[in-house]
Every structure is written in C-alpha cells, then in structure tokens.
Design an enzyme around this catalytic site. Sequence first.
Site, PDB file in Angstrom:
ATOM      1  N   GLU A  44       0.826  -1.212   0.000  1.00  0.00           N
ATOM      2  CA  GLU A  44       0.000   0.000   0.000  1.00  0.00           C
ATOM      3  C   GLU A  44       0.859   1.262   0.000  1.00  0.00           C
ATOM      4  O   GLU A  44       0.519   2.251  -0.645  1.00  0.00           O
ATOM      5  CB  GLU A  44      -0.953  -0.005   1.196  1.00  0.00           C
ATOM      6  CG  GLU A  44      -2.067  -1.031   1.096  1.00  0.00           C
ATOM      7  CD  GLU A  44      -2.986  -0.820  -0.098  1.00  0.00           C
ATOM      8  OE1 GLU A  44      -3.043   0.312  -0.636  1.00  0.00           O
ATOM      9  OE2 GLU A  44      -3.637  -1.785  -0.523  1.00  0.00           O
ATOM     10  N   TYR A 125      -5.680   6.929   4.309  1.00  0.00           N
ATOM     11  CA  TYR A 125      -5.894   5.860   3.334  1.00  0.00           C
ATOM     12  C   TYR A 125      -5.137   4.591   3.718  1.00  0.00           C
ATOM     13  O   TYR A 125      -5.710   3.499   3.765  1.00  0.00           O
ATOM     14  CB  TYR A 125      -5.487   6.302   1.930  1.00  0.00           C
ATOM     15  CG  TYR A 125      -5.363   5.108   1.020  1.00  0.00           C
ATOM     16  CD1 TYR A 125      -6.504   4.496   0.522  1.00  0.00           C
ATOM     17  CD2 TYR A 125      -4.121   4.545   0.731  1.00  0.00           C
ATOM     18  CE1 TYR A 125      -6.418   3.352  -0.251  1.00  0.00           C
ATOM     19  CE2 TYR A 125      -4.028   3.406  -0.048  1.00  0.00           C
ATOM     20  CZ  TYR A 125      -5.185   2.817  -0.548  1.00  0.00           C
ATOM     21  OH  TYR A 125      -5.090   1.676  -1.300  1.00  0.00           O
ATOM     22  N   ASP A 143      -9.057   5.348  -2.327  1.00  0.00           N
ATOM     23  CA  ASP A 143      -7.929   5.810  -3.137  1.00  0.00           C
ATOM     24  C   ASP A 143      -8.485   6.470  -4.389  1.00  0.00           C
ATOM     25  O   ASP A 143      -9.698   6.720  -4.486  1.00  0.00           O
ATOM     26  CB  ASP A 143      -6.972   4.657  -3.454  1.00  0.00           C
ATOM     27  CG  ASP A 143      -7.547   3.651  -4.454  1.00  0.00           C
ATOM     28  OD1 ASP A 143      -8.755   3.748  -4.799  1.00  0.00           O
ATOM     29  OD2 ASP A 143      -6.785   2.769  -4.912  1.00  0.00           O
TER      30      ASP A 143
END
Length: 350
Positions: A44, A125, A143
């Site tokens: 990520e 996020y 996202d």
Amino acid sequence: MEDSASTKLLDWYDTHARTLPWRSPPGVQRPFDRNWPYRVWLSEVMLQQTTVAAVIPYFETFIRRWPDVEALASAPEEDVMAAWAGLGYYSRARNLVACAREVAAKGGFPETEAELLQLPGLGAYTAAAVAAIAFGQRAVVVDANVERVVARLFAIAEPLPAARKRIRECADQITPDTRSGDFAQAMMDLGATICTSRDPKCLLCPLTGNCAARAGGDPASFPVKAPKKARPERHGTAYWIVQGREVWLVRRPGKGMLGGMRSLPDDSWSARKNGHGTAPIAGAWRSGGVVQHGFTHFSLHLSVALYDGQTPLSALDDADGEWWPLDRLDDAGLPTVFAKAARLALAQLV
C-alpha cells in the site's frame, strides 16, 4: 444502495479479482501468517501515486531482500533508499524505515485503524487499507480508483478536491460490515479495469444498475475536476565529475526533496527557485546536454555539465561525497532525474 451494491461488487470480485503478489484470493483471510500485515502495508505504501505495473518488481525485490518487518527495520536507511530509487516520492521510503522500526519495537502491527494512524507515514488511506485488508476490520478505504467509482455511483457534481468529504461519506454508506478488505480491493479493481478515467466499460460493470452517472448519460464526466494550474518551470545544473572509472556522488540532505538520496552534485535548484549555476569546483566545464523531468508541483530543465578542467580532484577529498565506480552506478540508487543525467553523461564517454 448498500446491500445491493456491495453484494454485486463482491460477487464480481470473486470471479474477476486481479492476481497480485501482495493479495490473498477473494474470501481468504490470513490470520496465522504473521508477515501478512507487513506485505499489505508495504504494497500500500508503494502503490501511493504509483501504478501496479511499476510496483510489482519493486515489491518482489523488497520481499526477497527484507522478508519481514524486522529485516526491514534492521536495514540501513541508505540501502532502502537505493532499492526504492525510481519509484519516486522518496519521503515514502524514509517513512517506510521509520515505521518498520517502530512496528518491530512494538512486536508487530497494531490491528485497528486508529492505532495504525499513529505510525510514521501512515495517513488515513493507508491505515484504513491495512486495517481492512490485513486484519478484516471494517474501514472505509478511498484511493483514486475508489474516488472515481463513488463519484460516478452517486453522481457527485461538486468538483475535487472539495468533493472528497462527500465521496468518503458515500463510500461509508456502501462499505459492508464483513469482507470490507475484499470490498476495498474490489472497488480498486473496478476502477482500474472497468470504471476507468476515460471510456468506462459500463456494459461490463456489475454496478451499472446502481450508477447515477450512468443513468445521467455521461459517467466519464465524473469526478468533476477543478481546472489544473500550470506547473512552474525550474532550471538547474547537475555536475558530472569523473576520475579514472569513478564518478563523484554526494548525499542529499535528509529532509527536503529527494532527501537522503545519493545524487550528482547540483546547484541547489528546488521547487521554488532555479539553481544558482555555481559549479562545485573551479575549472573548465562543457555542456553535456539537458534532461527534462516532471515533479508533482513543477517541471525541471536540468543541464548536465561535464568537468573538463585541470583542478586537482584531491580538492574534493574534504567534501561531503564519495567516488563511485562507473560500472556499479546502477547500485547507487540515484533518483530518476539524476539517473537520466548520468545516462546522458555516460553516453558521451563511449
């Protein structure tokens, strides 16, 4: 819309999920794999503002070299920065090391979104994504792909970035209480493969019947974007100094643009100003050409100056830098802009 949209999307994901090296198959959690949160977190961080195709080889290299968070925590920061070279947004690499060290000291990743948010470099996020995907927590993951899908589903006409609050509220409405990690990845896959920025493939979309933008006839017009501001242009110079089969490299300051990275010496250009044009040593210089590079907030015209002078290079002995073998220059981990400059200079040595 919640049950209908989430059920349809998860059914679609069970059949169409992308196979990626950091993912579990749909419906599969890995509660007994202690390295699973590490792999999710690493992927990520790498995927922020970077394409999947670009990330895969970097992710695989990192996992081979540092297979768990303890290994990454023990790595010298300069080695991690060098391995990151080419991915851009280099503050992510510095935060990666800081976060790994804190997680290793804690004995592992915390499981909740709130606790994850306290780690270095984890924004809203990333904390939500790790909580949902690695630990099965219900978290709202938004996202750029999810942002686009939600803006179209609800036909949110407010321009970005002001629309992001409303987009998050709507994403919260359709995020299920179970399989929220799969749901987040399904939304990402839908945005990447079906609900694309241009020419969305609405006939293939499992959410066509739920989509307000599709009903309005122009889904590609969402999300609405504010007019782009012109990026300023900056000018600077990189200096190529060769002695035998070695080139002089410096280490950039730890904070700021490209912080902590090895690079060619330059004339202190930045996002705010042009370089001053003063070479690091006196003597004759000749032009080696110009490279152009785009940063997020500005574009750079970087002239390459090749040293042709007679000043003894022992003058650099007391400077903060190192002689680096030309045949191992790829191992130096130069940021992309300096790698471009080095390739231009090397071509003139042949």
